[in-house]
Design an enzyme around this catalytic site. Structure first.
Site, mmCIF file in Angstrom:
data_model
loop_
_atom_site.group_PDB
_atom_site.id
_atom_site.type_symbol
_atom_site.label_atom_id
_atom_site.label_comp_id
_atom_site.label_asym_id
_atom_site.label_seq_id
_atom_site.Cartn_x
_atom_site.Cartn_y
_atom_site.Cartn_z
ATOM 1 N N ASP A 99 0.821 -1.104 0.035
ATOM 2 C CA ASP A 99 0.038 -0.074 0.024
ATOM 3 C C ASP A 99 1.053 1.245 -0.003
ATOM 4 O O ASP A 99 2.055 1.002 0.042
ATOM 5 C CB ASP A 99 -0.920 -0.033 1.222
ATOM 6 N N SER A 100 0.246 2.401 -0.082
ATOM 7 C CA SER A 100 0.989 3.660 -0.233
ATOM 8 C C SER A 100 1.363 4.266 0.963
ATOM 9 O O SER A 100 2.238 5.012 0.958
ATOM 10 C CB SER A 100 0.383 4.653 -1.239
ATOM 11 N N GLY A 101 0.878 3.608 2.089
ATOM 12 C CA GLY A 101 1.084 4.667 3.386
ATOM 13 C C GLY A 101 0.005 5.600 3.646
ATOM 14 O O GLY A 101 0.074 6.020 4.725
ATOM 15 N N GLY A 102 -0.798 5.783 2.774
ATOM 16 C CA GLY A 102 -1.722 6.956 2.813
ATOM 17 C C GLY A 102 -2.758 6.649 3.750
ATOM 18 O O GLY A 102 -3.005 7.529 4.490
ATOM 19 N N PHE A 103 -3.180 5.518 3.949
ATOM 20 C CA PHE A 103 -4.420 5.101 4.712
ATOM 21 C C PHE A 103 -3.901 5.092 6.110
ATOM 22 O O PHE A 103 -4.558 5.707 6.868
ATOM 23 C CB PHE A 103 -4.841 3.455 4.441
ATOM 24 N N ASP A 153 -2.616 8.238 -1.981
ATOM 25 C CA ASP A 153 -3.739 8.858 -1.892
ATOM 26 C C ASP A 153 -4.363 9.459 -0.421
ATOM 27 O O ASP A 153 -3.758 8.825 0.418
ATOM 28 C CB ASP A 153 -4.928 7.990 -2.364
ATOM 29 N N GLY A 222 -11.522 4.157 -0.110
ATOM 30 C CA GLY A 222 -12.426 4.969 0.648
ATOM 31 C C GLY A 222 -13.495 4.129 1.338
ATOM 32 O O GLY A 222 -14.600 5.155 1.686
ATOM 33 N N ASP A 272 -7.954 -7.395 0.657
ATOM 34 C CA ASP A 272 -7.069 -7.584 1.589
ATOM 35 C C ASP A 272 -7.706 -7.208 2.832
ATOM 36 O O ASP A 272 -8.596 -6.385 2.950
ATOM 37 C CB ASP A 272 -5.829 -6.774 1.255
ATOM 38 N N CYS A 310 -12.799 -28.360 6.696
ATOM 39 C CA CYS A 310 -11.588 -27.431 6.281
ATOM 40 C C CYS A 310 -10.470 -28.323 6.428
ATOM 41 O O CYS A 310 -10.152 -29.504 7.073
ATOM 42 C CB CYS A 310 -11.142 -26.448 7.558
ATOM 43 N N CYS A 312 -6.880 -27.344 6.918
ATOM 44 C CA CYS A 312 -6.036 -26.442 7.327
ATOM 45 C C CYS A 312 -5.212 -27.570 8.505
ATOM 46 O O CYS A 312 -6.012 -28.501 8.858
ATOM 47 C CB CYS A 312 -6.050 -25.303 7.892
ATOM 48 N N CYS A 315 -7.523 -27.748 11.655
ATOM 49 C CA CYS A 315 -8.574 -28.584 11.702
ATOM 50 C C CYS A 315 -8.334 -30.172 11.405
ATOM 51 O O CYS A 315 -9.034 -30.952 11.919
ATOM 52 C CB CYS A 315 -9.540 -28.046 10.367
ATOM 53 N N HIS A 341 -6.272 -20.944 10.380
ATOM 54 C CA HIS A 341 -7.559 -21.555 9.899
ATOM 55 C C HIS A 341 -8.110 -20.455 9.401
ATOM 56 O O HIS A 341 -8.681 -20.656 8.083
ATOM 57 C CB HIS A 341 -8.225 -22.087 11.026
#
Length: 394
Positions: A99-103, A153, A222, A272, A310, A312, A315, A341
């Site tokens: 990510d850009s770091g903006g959030f 952004d 956003g 994500d 599942c 995993c 499980c 899991h």
């Protein structure tokens, strides 16, 4: 304005099948192809909390998200670069997205100041003054060496006044232009981010200003920042339906099971979120029957696995009672296994959606899944999202 140049061949996106707005595709990156729809585990500090790279590969992870803000501050992007980038630093050999770091910067509230130049904020580690600009964000992301990098952004908070959202999206477009101007590496795909809050006309304005950049992919930003699902999904449908058909569409910060199903129905390809690992650390497991609380009394004597369907490690080897015991004893294996899991559950969820789409059975599959997941009380926002998913994209 298209500065993608030679990278369009490297980052080929090939749609395999469509079912309504839902689609399956292959997205080629320099470190290998991924199949979509897909969920990306979040490795904020260069690691998915508690999960080894080998385990990530075993459960079906295809691309990992790493956080520019945190890695810039600690250990610093130059140390990561000295390892050959994120794959060498983390020992995860597959594709990365940063990510850009903006959030994160926008989430600092009173600790940051936004201007046309960028954002000045107080380092949460040592209190020092740090400036993050579009140019600096790209510089850091190029050093980190991810396959997909995000334009810097501004993500407005919710709620925010309409004039602020409009001014913010205008600035985000200007920042995108600056990101394009300084990007130097052809083996990294720069994704643009569409903003506009929950306002369709502002989303349209952002789209009209962003699409001419012809980036290899586009993100819907956003959203999932505090608004209701009833507000969020019309905005997702409106935005996704106007993004290029031949480019991946990424819904940022979204990772609840029901959101993945609704998002895929509306044509989203990539997701994500920290949700599966964070909720696992708090003792919750994701299943087709909803979220299982292993802190409650019932699992303490239950001899079955979290989810019999599942595959995993947790499980296949542990009972609910054992994991509940580990939680009460505050043993670190419990949050590790629940995180493992939960990630596998989301990977299996998108795998099943891909199978359903490829077989032209996505809507019947989703109807059965939602009836079980919501215990017969499917919420109106979910139903409305699926009604929109059968409408033609504009």
């Amino acid at each position: 304005m298209n500065q993608c140049g030679t990278i369009t061949a490297v980052f080929e996106f090939e749609i395999k099948q469509r079912d309504g707005r839902a689609r399956t595709a292959t997205f080629q990156t320099p470190r290998g192809a991924v199949t979509t729809p897909m969920f990306m585990p979040v490795g904020t500090q260069g690691t998915v909390k508690g999960i080894s790279p080998q385990e990530l590969l075993e459960i079906g992870s295809q691309m990992i998200l790493a956080n520019t803000y945190h890695l810039m501050l600690r250990p610093g992007e130059q140390l990561v670069k000295a390892h050959g980038g994120l794959p060498g630093f983390t020992a995860y050999p597959g594709p990365f997205l940063t990510d850009s770091g903006g959030f994160q910067v926008m989430s600092l509230g009173h600790m940051r100041k936004i201007s046309e130049e960028g954002v000045v904020f107080k380092n949460h580690l040592d209190g020092s003054r740090v400036e993050l600009t579009p140019e600096r964000s790209i510089q850091v992301q190029e050093a980190l060496g991810a396959d997909v990098i995000m334009a810097f952004d501004e993500c407005p908070p919710y709620p925010a006044e309409r004039p602020y959202i409009e001014a913010s999206l205008d600035r985000t477009v200007r920042w995108l232009e600056r990101c394009h101007a300084v990007k130097t590496k052809d083996d990294q795909a720069l994704f643009a981010i569409v903003q506009g809050g929950v306002h369709e006309d502002l989303r349209l304005k952002s789209l009209e200003a962003t699409l001419p950049f012809a980036t290899p992919g586009f993100a819907v930003g956003g959203l999932a920042v505090g608004e209701s699902k009833e507000e969020m999904y019309p905005a997702v449908a409106f935005t996704a339906g106007r993004l290029p058909e031949n480019k991946p569409r990424y819904l940022m910060g979204v990772g609840h099971p029901e959101d993945l199903v609704a998002g895929v129905a509306l044509g989203i390809d990539m997701f994500d979120c920290v949700y599966p690992t964070r909720t696992g650390r708090f003792g919750y497991a994701l299943t087709d029957d909803g979220r299982l609380n292993l802190n409650s009394s019932a699992p303490r004597t239950q001899l079955q696995p979290i989810d019999a369907e599942c595959d995993c490690y947790a499980c296949r080897h542990y009972t609910r009672a054992y994991l509940a015991h580990l939680l009460r004893a505050e043993e670190m294996l419990a949050p590790r296994m629940l995180s493992l899991h939960n990630l596998r559950y989301l990977h299996r969820l998108v795998e099943r959606m891909r199978v359903a789409i490829n077989g032209q059975q996505f809507h019947p599959w989703a109807a059965d899944w939602s009836e079980r997941y919501f215990h017969g009380n499917v919420p109106g926002w979910f139903t409305s999202a699926f009604e929109r998913s059968t409408q033609s994209e504009i």
